[in-house]
Design a protein around this motif. Structure first.
Motif, PDB file in Angstrom:
ATOM      1  N   MET A 176       0.856  -1.179   0.000  1.00 42.40           N
ATOM      2  CA  MET A 176       0.000   0.000   0.000  1.00 42.40           C
ATOM      3  C   MET A 176       0.899   1.238   0.000  1.00 42.40           C
ATOM      4  SD  MET A 176      -3.089   1.211   2.566  1.00 42.40           S
ATOM      5  CE  MET A 176      -3.978  -0.319   2.381  1.00 42.40           C
ATOM      6  N   ILE A 177       0.680   2.104  -0.976  1.00 39.61           N
ATOM      7  CA  ILE A 177       1.520   3.285  -1.170  1.00 39.61           C
ATOM      8  C   ILE A 177       0.642   4.526  -1.100  1.00 39.61           C
ATOM      9  CG2 ILE A 177       3.111   4.467  -2.731  1.00 39.61           C
ATOM     10  CD1 ILE A 177       3.701   1.753  -4.014  1.00 39.61           C
ATOM     11  N   SER A 178       1.125   5.533  -0.378  1.00 44.23           N
ATOM     12  CA  SER A 178       0.394   6.797  -0.284  1.00 44.23           C
ATOM     13  C   SER A 178       1.380   7.952  -0.244  1.00 44.23           C
ATOM     14  CB  SER A 178      -0.489   6.827   0.963  1.00 44.23           C
ATOM     15  OG  SER A 178      -1.115   8.085   1.106  1.00 44.23           O
ATOM     16  N   MET A 179       0.932   9.096  -0.736  1.00 50.77           N
ATOM     17  CA  MET A 179       1.690  10.335  -0.561  1.00 50.77           C
ATOM     18  C   MET A 179       1.008  11.251   0.436  1.00 50.77           C
ATOM     19  SD  MET A 179       3.268  11.394  -4.249  1.00 50.77           S
ATOM     20  CE  MET A 179       4.493  12.404  -3.385  1.00 50.77           C
ATOM     21  N   ILE A 208       5.323   7.812   0.501  1.00 51.32           N
ATOM     22  CA  ILE A 208       6.268   8.517  -0.363  1.00 51.32           C
ATOM     23  C   ILE A 208       6.165  10.003  -0.060  1.00 51.32           C
ATOM     24  CG2 ILE A 208       6.966   9.019  -2.739  1.00 51.32           C
ATOM     25  CD1 ILE A 208       7.311   6.121  -2.156  1.00 51.32           C
ATOM     26  N   THR A 209       7.215  10.585   0.481  1.00 48.66           N
ATOM     27  CA  THR A 209       7.222  12.023   0.745  1.00 48.66           C
ATOM     28  C   THR A 209       7.709  12.764  -0.500  1.00 48.66           C
ATOM     29  OG1 THR A 209       9.513  12.052   1.530  1.00 48.66           O
ATOM     30  CG2 THR A 209       7.786  11.528   3.158  1.00 48.66           C
ATOM     31  N   PHE A 266       1.498  10.440 -11.040  1.00 44.26           N
ATOM     32  CA  PHE A 266       0.595   9.299 -11.158  1.00 44.26           C
ATOM     33  C   PHE A 266      -0.633   9.491 -10.263  1.00 44.26           C
ATOM     34  CE2 PHE A 266      -0.902   5.006 -10.146  1.00 44.26           C
ATOM     35  CZ  PHE A 266      -0.907   4.395 -11.393  1.00 44.26           C
ATOM     36  N   PHE A 267      -0.418   9.874  -9.032  1.00 44.22           N
ATOM     37  CA  PHE A 267      -1.534  10.026  -8.094  1.00 44.22           C
ATOM     38  C   PHE A 267      -2.438  11.176  -8.532  1.00 44.22           C
ATOM     39  CE2 PHE A 267       0.675   6.950  -5.862  1.00 44.22           C
ATOM     40  CZ  PHE A 267       0.158   6.668  -4.614  1.00 44.22           C
ATOM     41  N   ASP A 268      -1.849  12.274  -8.976  1.00 44.33           N
ATOM     42  CA  ASP A 268      -2.665  13.410  -9.427  1.00 44.33           C
ATOM     43  C   ASP A 268      -3.461  13.057 -10.678  1.00 44.33           C
ATOM     44  OD1 ASP A 268      -1.717  14.905  -7.339  1.00 44.33           O
ATOM     45  OD2 ASP A 268      -0.349  16.129  -8.540  1.00 44.33           O
TER      46      ASP A 268
END
Length: 521
Positions: free
Chosen positions: A441-444, A470-471, A483-485
Motif C-alpha cells: 500500500m503506497i500513499s503520498m 512517499i514524501t 501518477f496520483f494526481d
C-alpha cells in the motif's frame, strides 16, 4: 508415496517462463521440483523482446542486470512499404510505468542463463534435468508425476528415453512444456485456433563488426514480393525474418546458402555476421479453452501462442508466472482458499487473448503479399487509416476492487507505477528497498498503515502487506505525484504481480482492504 518428498510445486519445462515461475515460488519459500527433458539450456534465441513490466519481474528475482546491460531500447518500431514510405510507427522510446524503458530488444540466451543461475543458487529448487514427464496422475491432495530418464540421440536437440524411471510428488503441477504440451494433450484440453498460420524463415546472427543502420533498423518492410522483419537482438546480435510463400519448401529455406542469399539483399555478408540460428517457423495463434485441471495448471505456450509481431509471446508467459505465483503462494501458506486459483485463467485469458488479437491484426499488414492488396493498403495509410486494434490490455476480471456499481476505478487493473526514490541513503527504484512478492500500500498523503481498521490488522499482518509513504523529498522525479494526481487518488494497494487491486482516498482504503481480505477467503 510413503517416504517420498512432497514438493509444493512441480514445474514442468525449463524455458524462461518455467524458470521465472520456479524462481518466484522458491523465493516465496516453497519447495519446487524443476523438470526438464534436456540436460542443458537450449542456447539459441527465440523471443527477442521484453517490455518494462517483464524487466520489473526479472529484477524482482535478481535476473535482469545482465539482460538489460546487453539490451537495446529502440526509440520506435517502424513498418514501411516496399517504396520506403512509413505506414505505422509504434513509439517505444518512452519510460514505462514500471520504472524501466517501455521496450527492450534483447538476446534471449542471456535471460536463460540468468534464470538458470538464479535456480542453481536456490536450495529450495530440486533440479531434475534430463528427465521427461511421461504421465501426470491426480490424487485428492497432490499430483504424482512419472518421469523417464533421457539421453542425447541423433544430434544436439535429439533425445531418446532410457529404461530408468522415477516418480515425484507435488501439491500442484505447472506445465510450461511448450506449444505442443504433452500435459495439455494428456488432460484432453482443446485449443481455439484464432486463424493465423504463416510461415517465415528466422535467421539470428552474431555481429562480427559494426553494421550500418538499416531502414528500418527495428521494424517491418511490408513488401509483397517478400515481407521482411529486421530487428536488433541486444548489442551484439541481430534478427532477420522473411515471409515464405505457399509454394516454397522449408527444407530449401534451411540451407545456409538461402540465408546468405536473402541477407545479401540487405547488404549483409559473411564478413559482417555469423549465423547462429536458421529456422523455418510457423507463426500461429492458439488459445487453450481451459488453463487448469484440478491441481494442474498450464502456463506460457502450453496455454497460448501468438504471432511475434508485437513481441508479446514470452512476455505473456512471464505474466502468467507472476500472476499464478502469488496466488499459489497464498494458497500454499493457508492464507487464501484454493478457489483463489480460479482467478488465474479468469484474469490472464482475456489479457492474453487481447494481446493475441493485437498481434494478429498487426501481423496482417506485413503478411499482405498480393500486390494489388498491398497498394490498396498503402493508400489507406496515406489517407490516414489505422488498423483496428483493441486497446492495450489491462486486467478487467478477477481479484480487483470494484465500486458499488461494479465498475473499476482507474488505475485498478492497470500496472502500478514504480519510480526512483531517495530513501535510506540511496537513490534507486522503489522495489530495491522492499521485500519481494508482497501486497504493497503506497500513499503520498499519509502513512497508509493508519488506514487499516482494527478488526483487519491481524489478517493484514498475516498477509504481509507492506506500507510505504512517499514524501515529496523521496519522490525526486515526481513520478508518484504525477501518477496520483492523474488518477485523483491518495493511496493505492498494489498486488504482488504489480497490478493495482484498489485505489482511492485515504478514507476509502479501509473498505478496499476489507474487500481484499474478503476475496481471499
Amino acid at each position: 508415496m510413503q517416504g517420498e518428498e512432497m514438493h509444493d510445486v512441480i514445474q514442468l519445462g525449463r524455458g524462461p517462463v518455467g524458470m521465472v515461475s520456479a524462481a518466484l515460488l522458491a523465493q516465496a519459500g516453497h519447495r519446487v521440483a524443476m523438470v526438464e527433458k534436456h540436460e542443458g539450456l537450449y542456447g539459441h534465441p527465440r523471443a527477442g523482446h521484453i517490455d518494462h513490466e517483464i524487466a520489473r519481474v526479472l529484477a524482482s528475482i535478481d535476473s535482469a542486470e545482465d539482460v538489460l546491460a546487453d539490451a537495446e531500447a529502440p526509440m520506435d518500431y517502424v513498418w514501411k512499404n516496399a517504396q520506403g514510405e512509413k505506414l505505422i510507427e509504434f513509439a517505444w522510446g518512452a519510460q514505462g510505468v514500471s520504472g524501466y524503458n517501455a521496450d527492450y530488444m534483447m538476446f534471449m540466451p542471456l535471460i536463460d542463463a540468468a534464470l538458470a543461475r538464479r535456480l542453481e543458487n536456490d536450495p529450495r529448487v530440486e533440479r531434475l534435468y534430463g528427465w521427461q514427464a511421461m504421465e501426470v496422475i491426480q490424487h485428492a491432495d497432490h499430483v504424482e508425476v512419472v518421469l523417464r530418464r533421457t539421453r542425447p540421440a541423433g544430434g544436439p536437440a535429439g533425445l531418446e528415453l532410457t529404461g530408468e524411471e522415477r516418480r515425484i510428488f507435488g501439491r500442484y503441477v505447472i506445465a510450461s512444456d511448450g506449444a505442443n504440451s504433452p500435459v495439455r494433450r494428456q488432460l484432453g484440453i482443446e485449443q481455439d485456433d484464432l486463424g493465423f498460420n504463416e510461415r517465415w524463415l528466422v535467421v539470428d546472427a552474431r555481429r562480427k563488426r559494426e553494421l550500418r543502420r538499416f531502414d528500418p533498423d527495428c521494424g517491418q518492410i511490408c513488401d509483397p514480393r517478400r515481407p521482411v522483419t529486421i530487428l536488433p537482438l541486444g548489442k551484439r546480435h541481430r534478427r532477420w525474418e522473411w515471409y515464405m510463400f505457399e509454394n516454397e519448401r522449408p527444407e530449401d529455406f534451411s540451407r545456409p546458402e538461402k540465408a546468405w542469399e536473402l541477407l545479401a539483399e540487405q547488404g549483409v555478408t559473411p564478413d559482417d555476421v555469423e549465423i547462429v540460428r536458421q529456422l523455418p517457423y510457423v507463426f500461429s495463434a492458439h488459445h487453450a479453452r481451459r488453463w487448469s485441471d484440478g491441481r494442474i495448471f498450464l502456463m506460457g505456450d502450453a496455454a497460448h501462442t501468438m504471432p511475434p509481431f508485437m513481441g508479446q509471446g514470452m512476455c505473456s508467459g512471464i505474466r502468467d508466472a507472476a500472476n499464478l505465483g502469488w496466488k499459489l503462494d497464498l494458497v500454499l501458506r493457508g492464507i487464501a482458499a484454493p478457489s483463489l486459483l480460479d482467478a488465474y485463467q479468469q484474469e490472464r485469458s482475456p489479457h492474453v487473448r487481447d494481446w493475441t488479437l493485437i498481434s494478429i491484426e498487426s501481423g496482417k499488414l506485413p503478411c499482405t503479399v498480393d500486390p494489388v492488396a498491398a497498394q490498396e493498403r498503402d493508400q489507406r495509410f496515406r489517407d490516414g487509416w489505422l488498423p483496428p486494434m483493441p486497446d492495450f490490455p489491462k486486467l478487467t476480471e478477477g481479484v480487483l476492487h470494484r465500486g458499488a456499481d461494479g465498475s473499476l476505478r482507474s488505475p485498478v487493473g492497470d500496472l502500478g507505477v514504480q519510480g526512483r526514490v531517495q530513501w535510506r541513503g540511496r537513490f534507486d527504484r522503489l522495489d530495491t528497498f522492499l521485500p519481494r512478492g508482497r501486497f504493497t500500500m503506497i500513499s503520498m498523503a499519509a502513512d497508509p498503515a493508519t488506514s487499516i481498521p482494527a478488526h483487519a490488522r491481524v489478517a493484514v499482518d498475516r498477509l504481509g502487506v507492506l506500507f510505504v509513504q512517499i514524501t515529496p523529498e523521496m519522490d525526486v522525479d515526481c513520478t508518484y505525484r504525477r501518477f496520483f494526481d492523474a488518477h485523483g487518488i491518495e493511496a493505492m494497494l498494489v498486488r504482488p504481480d504489480f497490478y493495482v487491486f484498489g485505489a482511492g482516498t485515504m478514507a476509502e482504503m479501509p473498505a478496499i482492504v476489507d474487500d481484499l481480505l474478503s476475496q481471499l477467503k
